[in-house]
Structures are given as structure tokens and as C-alpha cells.
Design an enzyme around this catalytic site. Structure first.
Site, PDB file in Angstrom:
ATOM      1  N   TYR A 162       0.843  -1.196   0.000  1.00 59.67           N
ATOM      2  CA  TYR A 162       0.000   0.000   0.000  1.00 59.67           C
ATOM      3  C   TYR A 162       0.881   1.250   0.000  1.00 59.67           C
ATOM      4  O   TYR A 162       1.705   1.453   0.891  1.00 59.67           O
ATOM      5  CB  TYR A 162      -0.884  -0.018   1.239  1.00 59.67           C
ATOM      6  CG  TYR A 162      -2.071   0.915   1.168  1.00 59.67           C
ATOM      7  CD1 TYR A 162      -3.313   0.457   0.742  1.00 59.67           C
ATOM      8  CD2 TYR A 162      -1.964   2.245   1.558  1.00 59.67           C
ATOM      9  CE1 TYR A 162      -4.419   1.299   0.706  1.00 59.67           C
ATOM     10  CE2 TYR A 162      -3.059   3.090   1.516  1.00 59.67           C
ATOM     11  CZ  TYR A 162      -4.282   2.618   1.087  1.00 59.67           C
ATOM     12  OH  TYR A 162      -5.370   3.451   1.045  1.00 59.67           O
TER      13      TYR A 162
ATOM     14  N   TYR B 176      -5.718   5.483  -7.110  1.00 56.37           N
ATOM     15  CA  TYR B 176      -5.942   5.396  -5.670  1.00 56.37           C
ATOM     16  C   TYR B 176      -7.345   4.868  -5.447  1.00 56.37           C
ATOM     17  O   TYR B 176      -8.318   5.610  -5.523  1.00 56.37           O
ATOM     18  CB  TYR B 176      -5.767   6.776  -5.027  1.00 56.37           C
ATOM     19  CG  TYR B 176      -6.068   6.804  -3.541  1.00 56.37           C
ATOM     20  CD1 TYR B 176      -5.269   6.118  -2.636  1.00 56.37           C
ATOM     21  CD2 TYR B 176      -7.145   7.528  -3.058  1.00 56.37           C
ATOM     22  CE1 TYR B 176      -5.544   6.148  -1.283  1.00 56.37           C
ATOM     23  CE2 TYR B 176      -7.429   7.572  -1.700  1.00 56.37           C
ATOM     24  CZ  TYR B 176      -6.628   6.876  -0.818  1.00 56.37           C
ATOM     25  OH  TYR B 176      -6.899   6.908   0.521  1.00 56.37           O
TER      26      TYR B 176
END
Length: 388
Positions: A297, A341
């Protein structure tokens, strides 16, 4: 307690379908429509119909409730529906929840989804503008009066301490940005397709909050992503090679807050990631040497480096060199800095593609993928593997 021993979930469920909308800065449609498009695309990919679905999992930060998505997507009765808290930290936990439901017989086919207009609608990067009174809001209240209003400003505190402790310069974060954009440049689905960057580009980008530059910060994206989870046995009768859930974990550390855990004994680590790492390695029986590709991430580049260290791929302060040396294929879709995102859900989809052998930046022979969710908050992680 499972935090101290291996659990028994691994090998009982698999991701069998992935689907997404296009990734843009202005989708021109509602978040519900994005969610439904992604869900239908994932079901088509799995060779399943809406009528096969009896479970849905999403995030608390989602404006499209499970029953509304079910109605709009033509899904019938539901025996399981769930939401995971803590923003991007929820990503891998949605799959964990789906796998738990499948393994226990509560549901047969569960779809995990995330959809938002994070650029044209609510922009997380705009900072805290209004907050309902909650215990979480009280924790933020210790920092907001001093100007720590945005995720970038919260991460900058830990990033600055990391650099100071290990005698590093901000340029070390550039290795992550360059790597992500290199992969995104070859990914037609990525927003930054065809647009690689160099370390010089990173160093020339403007400061956002020192020591973070513009190219250390993820995008703001409109889009949706969905994943279909079912049993390994049923997966074998479906058209796509399954990505088996080898291990799944959630983790919150001591003195945990949302992005502002500044009162811990140290700021150079991510204790919540350490909890996840211990459980994933313990349950899977694997180690860093067994991982073929990592999807970490990357809302901000410093936390990619710290995740590598917490998972044991390298020692404290060594992750910049580890990334620069291409010691492990990372974020082969371009990550959230390069592709989109989507609170990490697109990263899980890339891990599935690597197991299937269909990534645009395919790692030859990839059989095991490590996926992580948002850090700085209570988080989650997955190890996905090929069947058999």
C-alpha cells in the site's frame, strides 16, 4: 487467541473474479453506478451471475450500501453483508471477511467492492474540514490546532523521524515513486500510463509537507473495483485460475490511532503492520524469501519502505536500498502513485493477475503474492497463491 498462533482460514477460499471501471479524475457518474459497474465486471470475469451472489463486503467510507448495490446490480437475497472500518486499512480485510463467510458456510459467493469519486467529489487530500464528535475525532483534535490537517502532514511526522534516525535524505523515498511510475508507464489502465519519472523528477517536485514531495503522495481517483470470493472447490469449476487465500490478517498496534499515533515509544516503525506480518507468516508457514511479488500500500512512499522492514524483507533503515536494487518485484500495476488510488483494492486485483499470469508487468512464475492495506491506521494483509 489467533494473534499468538496460526489460524485455520488459509486454503479455504479464493478470489475468482476481478473487475474495475476506468480510473479517472472525473467519472461523470455516481459512486453507486461505479460500484455496480465494477461488481458486474468482476462477476463476468468470474463466469458467475448476479443471482449467484449471496454476500457483499465494503468499507465504512462508502456511500453505496450493500443492499443498494445488491438491488442495482440485480443481486437477490443476501445471507452476509459487512463493512470494514479505517479507510485504506480495510482493503485486504474485505477479502478476509469474505473468506471467513465462505469457509464457515455463511455465504457461497461474496463480492468485495469499493467505489468513490475521490477526485471530483470528496477529496481526502483536502484535509479535515468538518468532523462529527467521536472518540476518533477527539484524538485528531490534539493535532489539528497545530496545522496537522491532512494525511500528508500526519505521515510527514513519522517520515521525518525515519530519516533522522537512519541518517537518510528525502531522496530515498524517490526510489518508490520511480519504481511505481515505471510500472504504471507500461500499464494501459494506469492514469500515468506512458509517463515514467526519474529520481531527478522526484527531487524537483514541489514540497507538500517536508519531507514529502508531490511525487511521494498518491493520486486522487474516481473509480470502482470489485473482487469475487468463493470456495476453492467451486473455484476449480470456474473459467479463471483462482488466487487462493493462503493467509489473511488484520492488525492494530498498541497506542493505535488513525494516522496520528505519535505517542508511541518510536515513530520509525508501523506496529500495526508488524501484527499483520507475524500472523501472515505464522499462518502461511512462509517467509519473505518465499514471496514472488509484493503489492504494498503506497499512499505515501515512506510507509512502503517501513512496511518492507516490518515484514522482514530487509533491516531497519535499509528499505531504500532494497527498492533501488529491485530486490523484490513491487507494485507491478503502478501502485496508487501510478495506476489509481482505490484504497488498495486495485492492488489486490493486481496480485490476482500475477497469480493468473496476466499482468502487463508479469513476474515469471509468480505463485505467491503479498498484499498489504493502508498503514498508519489499523490495517490488514493477504498472501495469495496459485491453486495446488
Amino acid at each position: 487467541m489467533s494473534i499468538r498462533r496460526a489460524d485455520s482460514l488459509g486454503g479455504k477460499a479464493a478470489i475468482v473474479g476481478i473487475g474495475a471501471t476506468e480510473f479517472s479524475k472525473d467519472s461523470g457518474r455516481s459512486e453507486l453506478k461505479l460500484a455496480v459497474e465494477a461488481v458486474r465486471a468482476a462477476l463476468d470475469d468470474a463466469g458467475l451471475a448476479p443471482a449467484d451472489v449471496d454476500g457483499l463486503v465494503t468499507f465504512t467510507m462508502d456511500t453505496s450500501p450493500e443492499i443498494t448495490v445488491a438491488q442495482a446490480a440485480g443481486i437477490g437475497e443476501l445471507s452476509f453483508f459487512s463493512r470494514i472500518h479505517y479507510g485504506g486499512g480495510a482493503a485486504c480485510a474485505t477479502v478476509q471477511q469474505a473468506a471467513l463467510a465462505v469457509a464457515s458456510g455463511i455465504a457461497d459467493v461474496v463480492v468485495c467492492y469499493r467505489a468513490f469519486n475521490e477526485r471530483s467529489g470528496r477529496r481526502f487530500g483536502s484535509g479535515v474540514q468538518r468532523r462529527e464528535p467521536t472518540a476518533e475525532g477527539a484524538a485528531l483534535g490534539w493535532n489539528l490546532p497545530y496545522g496537522l490537517l491532512t494525511p500528508a502532514s500526519w505521515v510527514a511526522m513519522a517520515a521525518q523521524r525515519y530519516l533522522h534516525t537512519y541518517g537518510l535524505d528525502p531522496e530515498v523515498f524517490g526510489h518508490v515513486a520511480v519504481l511505481d511510475r515505471r510500472h504504471a508507464a507500461r500499464n494501459p489502465a494506469a492514469y500515468f500510463h506512458g509517463k515514467p519519472i526519474t529520481l531527478a523528477d522526484h527531487a524537483a517536485s514541489r514540497w507538500i509537507v517536508e519531507p514529502l514531495r508531490l511525487l511521494d503522495c498518491c493520486q486522487e481517483t474516481d473509480g470502482g473495483q470489485a473482487l469475487v470470493v468463493t470456495s476453492v472447490e467451486r473455484a476449480r469449476d470456474l473459467p479463471r485460475p483462482p488466487a487462493v487465500v493462503v493467509a489473511a490478517a488484520q492488525g492494530a498496534g498498541r497506542s493505535q490511532e488513525q494516522m496520528t499515533s505519535f505517542y508511541r515509544d518510536g515513530l520509525t516503525g508501523l506496529p500495526e503492520t508488524a501484527v499483520v506480518a507475524r500472523q501472515l507468516w505464522r499462518t502461511s508457514g512462509l517467509s519473505p524469501a518465499d514471496i514472488d511479488v509484493g503489492i504494498l500500500y503506497d499512499h505515501f512512499t515512506p510507509f512502503v519502505l517501513i512496511q518492507l522492514e516490518e515484514f522482514g524483507f530487509c533491516g531497519p533503515g535499509e528499505a531504500g536500498g532494497f527498492v533501488a536494487a529491485d530486490a523484490l518485484p513491487l507494485n507491478t500495476h503502478g501502485g496508487q502513485l501510478g495506476e489509481a488510488y482505490l484504497h488498495g483494492m486495485n492492488g489486490i486485483a493486481e496480485a490476482v493477475r500475477q497469480i493468473r499470469g496476466t499482468s502487463v508487468n508479469q513476474v515469471p512464475g509468480a505463485a505467491r503474492s503479498l498484499v498489504t492495506a493502508g498503514t498508519g491506521v489499523p490495517t490488514s494483509g493477504l498472501v495469495l497463491g496459485a491453486d495446488g
